[in-house]
Structures are given as structure tokens and as C-alpha cells.
Design a protein around this motif. Sequence first.
Motif, short mmCIF file in Angstrom:
data_model
loop_
_atom_site.label_atom_id
_atom_site.label_comp_id
_atom_site.label_asym_id
_atom_site.label_seq_id
_atom_site.Cartn_x
_atom_site.Cartn_y
_atom_site.Cartn_z
N LEU A 1 48.35 58.16 48.47
CA LEU A 1 49.10 58.63 47.29
C LEU A 1 49.64 60.03 47.55
O LEU A 1 48.98 60.83 48.22
N VAL A 2 50.81 60.29 46.99
CA VAL A 2 51.37 61.64 47.00
C VAL A 2 51.74 61.98 45.56
O VAL A 2 52.45 61.22 44.89
N HIS A 3 51.25 63.11 45.08
CA HIS A 3 51.55 63.56 43.73
C HIS A 3 52.53 64.73 43.79
O HIS A 3 52.37 65.65 44.60
N LEU A 4 53.54 64.67 42.92
CA LEU A 4 54.49 65.77 42.77
C LEU A 4 54.47 66.22 41.32
O LEU A 4 54.90 65.48 40.43
N GLN A 5 53.92 67.41 41.08
CA GLN A 5 53.90 67.99 39.74
C GLN A 5 55.06 68.96 39.61
O GLN A 5 55.06 70.03 40.22
N ILE A 6 56.06 68.58 38.85
CA ILE A 6 57.28 69.39 38.75
C ILE A 6 57.10 70.47 37.69
O ILE A 6 56.70 70.19 36.57
N GLU A 7 57.38 71.68 38.09
CA GLU A 7 57.33 72.83 37.19
C GLU A 7 58.77 73.13 36.80
O GLU A 7 59.44 73.97 37.40
N GLU A 8 59.25 72.42 35.79
CA GLU A 8 60.68 72.36 35.49
C GLU A 8 61.30 73.73 35.29
O GLU A 8 62.36 74.04 35.83
N GLY A 9 60.68 74.56 34.50
CA GLY A 9 61.29 75.85 34.18
C GLY A 9 61.40 76.78 35.36
O GLY A 9 62.19 77.73 35.34
N HIS A 10 60.64 76.53 36.41
CA HIS A 10 60.66 77.40 37.59
C HIS A 10 61.33 76.74 38.78
O HIS A 10 61.39 77.32 39.86
N PHE A 11 61.79 75.49 38.60
CA PHE A 11 62.48 74.76 39.66
C PHE A 11 61.62 74.70 40.93
O PHE A 11 62.10 74.88 42.05
#
Length: 227
Positions: free
Chosen positions: A130-140
Amino acid sequence: MNAPADPHSYRCVCGDSFQVEPIAAGRLVFCPRCRSPVITPVSDGGLARELKIDLTSSRLDLPLAKPGDWKEIYPITSDEKNFQFELSHPDDRGALLAGLERSRFPSGFRESGLLTFFAQRRSDGAAVGLVHLQIEEGHFSGYLGIMIHHPFQRMGYGAEALEAVVDFAFGTLNLRRLWSSCDARNLGCISLLNKCGFRQEGLMQCAGYHVRRGWIDVPVFARIRRV
């Protein structure tokens, strides 16, 4: 003092028009009306496009994990051998299903910003990891976590899977920075991150507590998309 830049306009796939900061041009946003994840156009006033996700590598398919995949994923997330350097514990069925619901695309993703990619060997469909990508939208930017099932370690699958997700994050999502971390004694993970172009930015001392090994140091790694 410089005057603020004019906002960037786009039309969503739902038909409504919205404005974002200029820095968000060509990047992921969630439509204020329909909540769809879309990629804004680079040109002002253009039509946004729906976020499509279809990742592969030379030997792997990396679909987004769904709650219905839990039986294939459970042997990975319940195996203690995969948690030698993790602060978390192996999942039970309930915890796994909750995590898959949290990252379900697009409903869970709207709230969590989390994508979970299920790495499967194309030749036989074997569950590799598994690979998890947690996107921190406000910081790109985004945080990457990876777990390769121990029978498939040291075969290059980790690098393939990680690079596929990095390419998606930098290419499709236009993120500026990706970062990751691990136990300082997890030499395999450190080697993988270095191989994939991540460089150590610092070391958090005594950043976590492991029930068998005590306090652990956690190095932080990052890869920047050069523009």
C-alpha cells in the motif's frame, strides 16, 4: 506594498464558476458547490477537469483501494512482520474497513484528503503493498507512507510503487513538495526514500514511543518538484 494578484477564475464540471488564488491555477481544488475534486485550468476562466486516477508501473497496477478490497489487503495490514518499525499496530478487520472508508474516492477523500493506492503485481494479481498520499491542500504538499508486504520486499516493488505515486502527485496534482518519515532504524525505508530522490531535512529526536524498543528518533525526508 505590492497589490494583491487578481483571483484566478475557473468553471467547474458542474457548470458554476468560481475564483481561487492564482497559486491554485492548474492544481487540485474541491468545487464549493458539488464538492468534486477537480484540477483547475491554467488559463483564467477555463474549464476545470475531473480528477482521474489510473496509476501503473512496469510490473504493478496501483488502483485506489476500496472497502471491497479488504480481504486482499488484510494479510498486509494484519501481519506483525510488516510492523517491525511502525508505531501503529496491525489492523483488525474493523480498523482496516474504517481506514478504507476514510480514503474512499471521492466521498472519503473529500473530507480526509487521503488517497490509498493498492499495489498489485500485474502478472498474477498478488497483493504487494500500500502507498498512502495525504494531501495537504492549502500548502500544495503531501505526506507519503508506504508498506510493502514482507514476502515482496527487496524486489524493487517499493521503488516502483513510490515513483508512480510521486509522478502522479507532481504531475497530475501539481504538488510542490512531498515528504515522508520513518523510524531511524528502518534502514530499508531510508534506502528506498534516498533511491527515489528524497533527501533528509532533519531528525526529530524521541518523536515516538515503541512498546518494545522505547523512544525512537524519526528522520524527515522531502522531495521538491523543481519548476
